[in-house]
Motif scaffolding. Sequence first.
Motif, PDB file in Angstrom:
ATOM      1  N   GLU A 129       0.889  -1.060   0.025  1.00 51.87           N
ATOM      2  CA  GLU A 129       0.027  -0.033   0.048  1.00 51.87           C
ATOM      3  C   GLU A 129       0.865   1.175   0.122  1.00 51.87           C
ATOM      4  O   GLU A 129       2.032   1.303   0.558  1.00 51.87           O
ATOM      5  CB  GLU A 129      -0.870   0.006   1.459  1.00 51.87           C
ATOM      6  N   GLY A 130       0.256   2.420  -0.609  1.00 54.00           N
ATOM      7  CA  GLY A 130       1.005   3.414  -0.712  1.00 54.00           C
ATOM      8  C   GLY A 130       0.493   4.454  -1.861  1.00 54.00           C
ATOM      9  O   GLY A 130      -0.438   3.935  -2.415  1.00 54.00           O
ATOM     10  N   LYS A 131       0.776   5.745  -1.445  1.00 52.87           N
ATOM     11  CA  LYS A 131       0.054   6.655  -2.497  1.00 52.87           C
ATOM     12  C   LYS A 131       0.881   6.300  -3.898  1.00 52.87           C
ATOM     13  O   LYS A 131       1.884   6.213  -3.937  1.00 52.87           O
ATOM     14  CB  LYS A 131       0.569   7.959  -1.989  1.00 52.87           C
ATOM     15  N   GLY A 132      -0.102   6.377  -4.773  1.00 53.40           N
ATOM     16  CA  GLY A 132       0.252   6.336  -6.177  1.00 53.40           C
ATOM     17  C   GLY A 132       1.468   6.032  -6.878  1.00 53.40           C
ATOM     18  O   GLY A 132       2.307   5.482  -6.103  1.00 53.40           O
ATOM     19  N   ARG A 133       1.907   6.562  -7.951  1.00 54.56           N
ATOM     20  CA  ARG A 133       3.285   6.262  -8.613  1.00 54.56           C
ATOM     21  C   ARG A 133       4.033   7.438  -8.406  1.00 54.56           C
ATOM     22  O   ARG A 133       3.924   8.613  -8.504  1.00 54.56           O
ATOM     23  CB  ARG A 133       3.049   6.201 -10.081  1.00 54.56           C
TER      24      ARG A 133
END
Lengths: 326, 313
Positions: free
Chosen positions: B309-313
């Motif tokens: 999980e994590g923010k976008g690219r």
Amino acid sequence: MKYVLRKTGLLLLTLWAAVTLNFFLPRMMPGSPTDAALARLAQNGPVSPATRAAIEAQLGVPTGNIWDQYMQYLQNVLTLDFGVSYTFFPQSVAQLVLGALPWTIVMVGLVTIIAFIIGTLLGVLAAWRRGTFLDTLPTLTGTFTSAFPYFWTALLLLFFAGYVLRWFPTSGAYSPRAAPELSLAFVGDAAYHAVLPALTILITSLGGWILGMRNTMINTLGEDYVTFAEANGLRSRTVALRYAARNAILPNLTGFGLALGGVVGGSLLVERVFSYPGVGYLLYNAVTNQDFPLMQALFLMITVSVLLANFIVDILYGFLDPRTRR
Amino acid sequence: MTEKITTEAEPGQRPDAPPVRTAAPAPPWTVLVRGAATVWSVPKARFGVVLLAIFVILAVFAPLIAPYLPTDNSFGRSLPGSAAHLFGTTAAGEDVLSQVIWGARISVLVGMVAGLLSTLIAVLIGMSWGYTRGFLADVINFVVNLFLVIPGLPLMIVLAAYLQGGGLTMIIFVVVVTGWAWGARVLRSQTQSLRGRDFITAAQFSGESSFRIVFREILPNMTSLIAGSFFGAATAAILAESGLSFLGLGGAGSVSWGTMLFWAQNSNAILTGQWVLLFAPGLCIALLATSLTLINFGVDGLSNPRLREGKGR
């Protein structure tokens, strides 16, 4: 061409294996289904020697050695002679199957196509806007709804939209008064009856398409050519759809082909809840009544349709993604 | 993640130098704890673990938690919810809440046992299939593809029809027969890609047997995949059991969420307005299955950092 030939050979081999499995399945099971079946048939009146012989050939009462039985069975399958149903006595298995097939194919088939299109688009959106509301909402809802047992969703819809709110009819594929015909009124009536079963399938299958598309697309988004396209200053919609989604859709397309093949037999639980007269409901009836000829024929038909769908997907895949051809 | 790291001693080292720290293979329990921590660090998976724990507690302590026996039918029939019967009673006069709690036992049991057995078969077949080359691999390939392609639910139903009256053992058998192939396929492709790595070549040259290479060298590198296929198989098993029971093909005497829905439909709970009787068992099945899927989000992160999980690219 070599690829197609190899796949065709594999298809024939798998078809033979499935047919053979269907032959050995009842023979490997404890007890004798044939005796039970013959006893059932005898309740409907005296069994003519011809019928008896046909069933014996079908189910394999030990007359002759197993090889003769197998040859007889193969011959029956090739001529689509599946014998007589025990439950719906005078009707032949082939008649029953042909009567149930259109309902399932039209209703389940349409929903499968709709679910695939909506789900894939939502998956693309979720991957492209990763971490935002557009990602978390469909992903989490999809995870939850795809864990719903089909029959439970069906029961709830039946209860609330059918009995409490009385929005939709609760069973069957058309009103008891209507006779199947190709008129606008009848098609409308049938569509009205199909809403609840269709909605059930849509709710429970949408999540799989969303999650599948999202996960492969996240992988393709990490590829160099996507970064390159972005660096070139292409519009983000172009990058998402023409570069990332186009490559990510391949696994989902495989799933779609398999789902189309599974249409024939995949909706058993839903059809049971709504008493929808399709193939699944027929199989359910065959199983509860121990109607072995009907059961065997349906199982064979369901397997063969999945095998054919698999074959077509394989061939298409070879054209869409030349790397798989090798 | 768990690939063995062995730091070679530097050449030309003086004998009296302090020994170079060599990372010994971590003991299994540390691996387990570290893996659990990785899974726990994913919020979705954490939620799944909590949910699963609730169901396991319900299942284990059912006799203590449930107010009545699930088969006690001495109450009024089709009662609405009240203080004595929070969820009401069934058409046969049993307490719905007690049945829901006891039902957790069958689902958790079937999920665990069928999941473990399917994974075991998948590991045995998938890994030896991935390691062998030539004709034998082609034969296994054909068999696994056959099992993958035969539609699961119809096959399960047909098998269950032939084996009627087999009870829980029969259900587990049927679920395992139809459920192992997917895991085998996944494990095979990973084994194939590990087969060419240097540490495997080294093991081959040092004369280790194929059996040892597959299960002692390759297997530890696939812990996350194996865990993932266990949770996947357990989810499928739980859904399959409930489906078979709902069709009346399970043990008629046992109380599971599927059989509760079977009796609910057959006794027209819909017409008597017993919506809790319809709602509760299915919600439990869905929640239990979701909890396993959510845990798998964390397990995915173990093997594929891209899915973490994590923010976008």
